[in-house]
Design a protein around this motif. Structure first.
Motif, short mmCIF file in Angstrom:
data_model
loop_
_atom_site.label_atom_id
_atom_site.label_comp_id
_atom_site.label_asym_id
_atom_site.label_seq_id
_atom_site.Cartn_x
_atom_site.Cartn_y
_atom_site.Cartn_z
N THR A 1 0.84 -1.20 0.00
CA THR A 1 0.00 0.00 0.00
C THR A 1 0.88 1.25 0.00
O THR A 1 1.75 1.39 0.85
N PRO A 2 0.69 2.17 -0.96
CA PRO A 2 1.49 3.40 -0.98
C PRO A 2 1.37 4.17 0.34
O PRO A 2 0.28 4.32 0.90
N GLY A 3 2.49 4.62 0.84
CA GLY A 3 2.53 5.32 2.11
C GLY A 3 2.67 4.39 3.30
O GLY A 3 2.91 4.83 4.41
N PHE A 4 2.51 3.11 3.05
CA PHE A 4 2.73 2.09 4.10
C PHE A 4 3.65 1.02 3.51
O PHE A 4 3.26 -0.12 3.28
N ASP A 5 4.86 1.48 3.24
CA ASP A 5 5.77 0.70 2.41
C ASP A 5 6.56 -0.38 3.16
O ASP A 5 7.10 -1.30 2.54
N ARG A 6 6.65 -0.24 4.47
CA ARG A 6 7.46 -1.19 5.24
C ARG A 6 6.63 -1.74 6.40
O ARG A 6 5.91 -0.99 7.04
N CYS A 7 6.77 -3.05 6.64
CA CYS A 7 5.90 -3.70 7.63
C CYS A 7 6.68 -4.61 8.56
O CYS A 7 7.65 -5.28 8.15
N THR A 8 6.24 -4.63 9.81
CA THR A 8 6.76 -5.63 10.74
C THR A 8 6.00 -6.94 10.56
O THR A 8 4.90 -6.96 10.00
N GLY A 9 6.57 -8.02 11.03
CA GLY A 9 5.87 -9.29 11.00
C GLY A 9 5.01 -9.47 12.24
O GLY A 9 5.20 -8.82 13.26
N GLY A 10 4.01 -10.36 12.16
CA GLY A 10 3.15 -10.65 13.31
C GLY A 10 3.87 -11.53 14.32
O GLY A 10 4.71 -12.36 13.98
N GLY A 11 3.55 -11.34 15.60
CA GLY A 11 4.13 -12.17 16.65
C GLY A 11 3.57 -13.58 16.65
O GLY A 11 2.41 -13.81 16.28
N GLY A 12 4.38 -14.56 17.06
CA GLY A 12 3.92 -15.94 17.14
C GLY A 12 2.99 -16.16 18.33
O GLY A 12 3.06 -15.46 19.34
N GLY A 13 2.09 -17.13 18.21
CA GLY A 13 1.16 -17.44 19.28
C GLY A 13 1.81 -18.22 20.41
O GLY A 13 2.77 -18.99 20.20
N GLY A 14 1.31 -18.04 21.64
CA GLY A 14 1.82 -18.79 22.79
C GLY A 14 1.33 -20.22 22.78
O GLY A 14 0.26 -20.55 22.26
N GLY A 15 2.11 -21.12 23.38
CA GLY A 15 1.72 -22.52 23.45
C GLY A 15 0.57 -22.75 24.41
O GLY A 15 0.39 -22.02 25.39
N GLY A 16 -0.24 -23.76 24.15
CA GLY A 16 -1.34 -24.12 25.04
C GLY A 16 -0.83 -24.73 26.33
O GLY A 16 0.27 -25.27 26.39
N MET A 17 -1.63 -24.63 27.39
CA MET A 17 -1.29 -25.20 28.69
C MET A 17 -2.32 -26.27 29.06
O MET A 17 -3.53 -26.05 28.92
N VAL A 18 -1.84 -27.43 29.48
CA VAL A 18 -2.71 -28.56 29.78
C VAL A 18 -2.33 -29.17 31.13
O VAL A 18 -1.14 -29.25 31.46
N GLU A 19 -3.34 -29.59 31.89
CA GLU A 19 -3.09 -30.32 33.12
C GLU A 19 -3.98 -31.55 33.16
O GLU A 19 -5.14 -31.50 32.73
N GLY A 20 -3.45 -32.68 33.65
CA GLY A 20 -4.25 -33.89 33.74
C GLY A 20 -3.53 -34.95 34.54
O GLY A 20 -2.31 -34.85 34.78
N ASN A 21 -4.27 -35.98 34.96
CA ASN A 21 -3.71 -37.12 35.69
C ASN A 21 -3.64 -38.32 34.76
O ASN A 21 -4.62 -38.64 34.08
N VAL A 22 -2.50 -38.99 34.73
CA VAL A 22 -2.34 -40.16 33.87
C VAL A 22 -2.08 -41.39 34.75
O VAL A 22 -1.37 -41.31 35.75
N THR A 23 -2.70 -42.50 34.37
CA THR A 23 -2.49 -43.76 35.07
C THR A 23 -1.29 -44.47 34.45
O THR A 23 -1.21 -44.63 33.23
N VAL A 24 -0.37 -44.92 35.31
CA VAL A 24 0.86 -45.56 34.84
C VAL A 24 1.10 -46.83 35.64
O VAL A 24 0.38 -47.14 36.60
#
Length: 241
Positions: free
Chosen positions: A76-99
């Protein structure tokens, strides 16, 4: 009478000794071995051997952050230079596993998504998972999405899957990571523009002992030329038993 009394005393003494010899081992057998407890913070993938006596483990996991998008030239004219978008944060999970005691489970810690080069979006972060010897994934904290290139949107945060109800209690919960900031396009009158911030994770600094773990990478900045995006940060897994 004297002999009868002596005989009665001998019989009573023998009976008491026999009772003591029978009941003493029964009392000693009532002592049970304590169930071991512990915590393990895992920052790189490994094979974890379940301690003897342990039949359930509480898992808390964070997926890796997505990589930041690369900066670039806008259309777009007048908006010639752009930064990139930030990456998304990782999901957080909690649970009990039987071993099973002595079982060897695979603990995979997700690696951060790659930062995008100029005009290229960032890569998706890796998932942090717990997997049985047979290859069944019991729990997964998904990595964040990569940030968009050249002024595009930031990456969405990762989600995940947890365990169902078990004998150890309820089946845990999933919390999505935060979305990264969107890129910005400007004209040449603004020579410097800071990076678009990567998305964070849930419970940063409180439950997660290392705040940078699972966070998204920053998008490429301008100073004045566009720069590549930064890589996302790796995930984390904490085991408690």
């Amino acid at each position: 009478m004297y002999r009868a009394s002596m005989l009665s005393t001998a019989v009573s003494t023998a009976t008491l000794a026999c009772a003591l010899s029978v009941t003493a081992p029964a009392s000693a057998s009532m002592a049970a071995s304590p169930v071991p407890t512990g915590t393990r913070v895992i920052t790189t993938s490994e094979t974890f051997t379940v301690p003897l006596g342990v039949e359930g483990i509480q898992v808390r996991a964070w997926g890796a952050g997505g990589g930041g998008g690369g900066g670039g030239t806008g259309n777009t004219p007048g908006f010639d230079r752009c930064t990139g978008g930030g990456g998304g944060g990782g999901g957080m999970v909690e649970g009990n596993v039987t071993v099973l005691p002595g079982q060897r489970i695979t603990v995979t810690v997700g690696q951060g998504g790659t930062g995008g080069s100029l005009g290229v979006s960032g890569g998706t972060g890796g998932n942090s998972t717990i997997t049985t010897p047979g290859g069944t994934t019991l729990l997964s904290a998904d990595g964040g999405n990569g940030g968009g290139k050249t002024g595009e949107l930031g990456g969405a945060g990762g989600s995940g899957t947890t365990t169902p109800d078990t004998a150890l209690g309820g089946g845990g919960f999933v919390r999505a990571g935060r979305t990264g900031s969107s890129g910005t396009c400007v004209g040449f009158d603004r020579p410097t523009v800071p990076s678009s911030r990567g998305g964070g994770t849930v419970d940063e600094g409180s439950i997660n002992p290392t705040e940078s773990r699972g966070t998204g990478g920053s998008g490429g900045n301008l100073d004045p030329d566009p720069h590549p995006g930064q890589a996302g940060n790796p995930g984390l897994i904490i085991l408690r038993w």
